[in-house]
Design an enzyme around this catalytic site. Sequence first.
Site, short mmCIF file in Angstrom:
data_model
loop_
_atom_site.label_atom_id
_atom_site.label_comp_id
_atom_site.label_asym_id
_atom_site.label_seq_id
_atom_site.Cartn_x
_atom_site.Cartn_y
_atom_site.Cartn_z
N ARG A 45 26.68 -18.51 -37.33
CA ARG A 45 26.12 -19.66 -38.16
C ARG A 45 27.07 -20.52 -37.92
O ARG A 45 26.50 -21.78 -38.11
CB ARG A 45 25.97 -19.19 -39.77
CG ARG A 45 24.84 -18.40 -39.73
CD ARG A 45 24.93 -17.55 -41.29
NE ARG A 45 25.15 -18.30 -42.50
CZ ARG A 45 25.62 -17.79 -43.45
NH1 ARG A 45 25.97 -16.55 -43.47
NH2 ARG A 45 25.78 -18.47 -44.52
N ARG A 89 23.05 -11.28 -49.21
CA ARG A 89 22.67 -12.12 -48.45
C ARG A 89 22.55 -11.42 -46.86
O ARG A 89 23.68 -10.99 -46.54
CB ARG A 89 23.13 -13.58 -48.30
CG ARG A 89 22.11 -14.60 -48.91
CD ARG A 89 22.74 -15.98 -49.11
NE ARG A 89 22.87 -16.64 -47.89
CZ ARG A 89 22.92 -17.85 -47.52
NH1 ARG A 89 23.11 -18.48 -48.50
NH2 ARG A 89 22.96 -18.23 -46.30
N ARG A 130 31.48 -13.81 -50.95
CA ARG A 130 30.31 -13.69 -51.51
C ARG A 130 29.31 -12.54 -51.08
O ARG A 130 28.55 -12.19 -52.06
CB ARG A 130 29.29 -15.15 -51.04
CG ARG A 130 28.05 -15.15 -51.65
CD ARG A 130 27.13 -16.15 -51.35
NE ARG A 130 26.75 -16.39 -50.04
CZ ARG A 130 26.53 -17.52 -49.37
NH1 ARG A 130 26.21 -18.57 -50.16
NH2 ARG A 130 26.22 -17.77 -48.19
N ARG A 151 19.15 -30.19 -39.70
CA ARG A 151 20.19 -29.35 -39.08
C ARG A 151 20.20 -29.57 -37.62
O ARG A 151 20.88 -29.04 -36.82
CB ARG A 151 19.61 -27.79 -39.04
CG ARG A 151 20.32 -27.35 -40.39
CD ARG A 151 20.12 -25.81 -40.62
NE ARG A 151 21.18 -24.94 -40.73
CZ ARG A 151 21.38 -24.61 -42.25
NH1 ARG A 151 20.48 -25.14 -43.02
NH2 ARG A 151 22.53 -23.82 -42.43
N LYS A 211 27.59 -26.43 -50.07
CA LYS A 211 26.24 -27.37 -50.04
C LYS A 211 25.47 -26.95 -51.61
O LYS A 211 25.12 -27.77 -52.23
CB LYS A 211 25.38 -27.52 -49.00
CG LYS A 211 26.28 -27.56 -47.67
CD LYS A 211 25.23 -27.94 -46.52
CE LYS A 211 24.71 -26.43 -45.98
NZ LYS A 211 25.81 -25.30 -45.50
P1 AP5 Z 1 27.70 -22.35 -51.22
O1 AP5 Z 1 27.56 -23.31 -52.30
O2 AP5 Z 1 26.41 -21.24 -50.91
O3 AP5 Z 1 27.76 -22.85 -49.59
P2 AP5 Z 1 26.68 -23.32 -48.82
O4 AP5 Z 1 27.22 -24.45 -47.88
O5 AP5 Z 1 25.38 -23.80 -49.22
O6 AP5 Z 1 26.59 -22.12 -47.63
P3 AP5 Z 1 25.43 -21.40 -47.17
O7 AP5 Z 1 25.96 -20.18 -46.93
O8 AP5 Z 1 24.04 -21.27 -48.23
O9 AP5 Z 1 25.23 -22.22 -46.13
P4 AP5 Z 1 23.98 -21.93 -44.89
O10 AP5 Z 1 24.04 -23.41 -44.28
O11 AP5 Z 1 24.55 -20.98 -43.97
O12 AP5 Z 1 22.74 -21.58 -45.48
P5 AP5 Z 1 21.34 -21.87 -45.81
O13 AP5 Z 1 20.91 -21.29 -46.99
O14 AP5 Z 1 21.18 -23.45 -45.67
O15 AP5 Z 1 29.02 -21.84 -51.32
C1 AP5 Z 1 29.36 -20.62 -50.47
C2 AP5 Z 1 30.31 -19.74 -51.48
O16 AP5 Z 1 31.44 -20.45 -51.67
C3 AP5 Z 1 29.61 -19.29 -52.67
O17 AP5 Z 1 30.12 -17.94 -52.92
C4 AP5 Z 1 30.37 -20.38 -53.54
O18 AP5 Z 1 30.48 -19.93 -55.06
C5 AP5 Z 1 31.73 -20.66 -53.23
N1 AP5 Z 1 32.23 -21.97 -53.42
C6 AP5 Z 1 31.54 -22.99 -53.43
N2 AP5 Z 1 32.44 -24.20 -53.50
C7 AP5 Z 1 33.66 -23.45 -53.66
C8 AP5 Z 1 35.06 -24.22 -53.88
N3 AP5 Z 1 35.09 -25.49 -54.10
N4 AP5 Z 1 35.92 -23.45 -53.74
C9 AP5 Z 1 35.81 -21.99 -53.66
N5 AP5 Z 1 34.75 -21.33 -53.49
C10 AP5 Z 1 33.55 -22.14 -53.56
O19 AP5 Z 1 20.73 -21.48 -44.37
C11 AP5 Z 1 20.49 -20.08 -44.09
C12 AP5 Z 1 19.69 -19.78 -42.82
O20 AP5 Z 1 18.31 -20.35 -42.89
C13 AP5 Z 1 20.14 -20.57 -41.54
O21 AP5 Z 1 21.00 -20.05 -40.90
C14 AP5 Z 1 18.87 -20.88 -40.78
O22 AP5 Z 1 18.58 -19.36 -40.26
C15 AP5 Z 1 18.10 -20.99 -41.87
N6 AP5 Z 1 17.69 -22.43 -42.28
C16 AP5 Z 1 17.87 -23.07 -43.24
N7 AP5 Z 1 17.41 -24.37 -43.17
C17 AP5 Z 1 17.04 -24.38 -41.83
C18 AP5 Z 1 16.68 -25.66 -41.20
N8 AP5 Z 1 16.78 -26.87 -41.61
N9 AP5 Z 1 16.39 -25.49 -39.78
C19 AP5 Z 1 16.40 -24.25 -39.43
N10 AP5 Z 1 16.60 -23.10 -39.95
C20 AP5 Z 1 17.06 -23.13 -41.24
#
Ligand code: AP5
Length: 189
Positions: free
Chosen positions: A145, A134, A128, A89, A14
């Site tokens: 997660r 992180r 990662r 979410r 994402k």
């Molecule tokens: P990346 O692009 O970071 O993927 P992502 O889907 O953004 O993964 P995240 O780990 O950031 O998602 P998340 O939903 O757990 O975290 P968020 O910050 O939203 O890619 C991941 C890895 O893969 C990278 O190393 C990248 O380089 C690699 N990659 C990408 N594309 C690739 C490809 N095609 N091939 C190979 N490798 C690839 O949330 C974190 C926490 O915050 C949540 O758990 C929650 O506690 C809180 N939170 C956030 N938003 C909310 C909300 N709306 N409500 C409540 N709590 C929330």
Amino acid sequence: MTNLIIFGPPGSGKGTQAVKLSTSFGLVHLSTGDILRQAIANRTPLGEKAKAYIDKGELVPDEDVAQMVVNAVDRNTDAGGFIFDGFPRNVFQAEFLDRTLKERGTSIHYLIALEVPREELIKRLLKRAEIENRTDDNLQVIENRIKVYYDQTIPVIDHYKKQGKYYPVNGLGTIEEVNRRIGDIINKK
Ligand code: AP5
């Protein structure tokens, strides 16, 4: 104005895709995860509260995240549109987002849902973890997660499917390949 949600499980790409799409389409990238991590780094009251949830892989309470999103939208009144990354979410957040945008004379146009198998998600996030720092990138929290995604977040798909805005995308392949698939959907409309 174009507003899209970049959607998918943890590690589906994402954030990576949102950064690229925001440049190609001139949209403001609004990542709730990034805003929360910044709040933690700045030791704000919201950050102190959010840390306990994030470190366990649980969702931060809806009211805190919803307020954060409204603030970010209202700080960018001249935006050509938004990419919502990590929000909504759950269905409560989806309904809240729809209302917030409606009050501002706009709406969501696309829910781009990245599809990536669980083994690949875990592989990407553990990789990662070796590079970045992180606190939620360890196997136990990654598994929670992913569970939270399937238990609480997946119903958001149906919410936007009913509105005719659901666009599934194969999230496997190179970052460029995935980016082209999303670009094709947006350019086609
Ligand atoms: P990346 O692009 O970071 O993927 P992502 O889907 O953004 O993964 P995240 O780990 O950031 O998602 P998340 O939903 O757990 O975290 P968020 O910050 O939203 O890619 C991941 C890895 O893969 C990278 O190393 C990248 O380089 C690699 N990659 C990408 N594309 C690739 C490809 N095609 N091939 C190979 N490798 C690839 O949330 C974190 C926490 O915050 C949540 O758990 C929650 O506690 C809180 N939170 C956030 N938003 C909310 C909300 N709306 N409500 C409540 N709590 C929330």
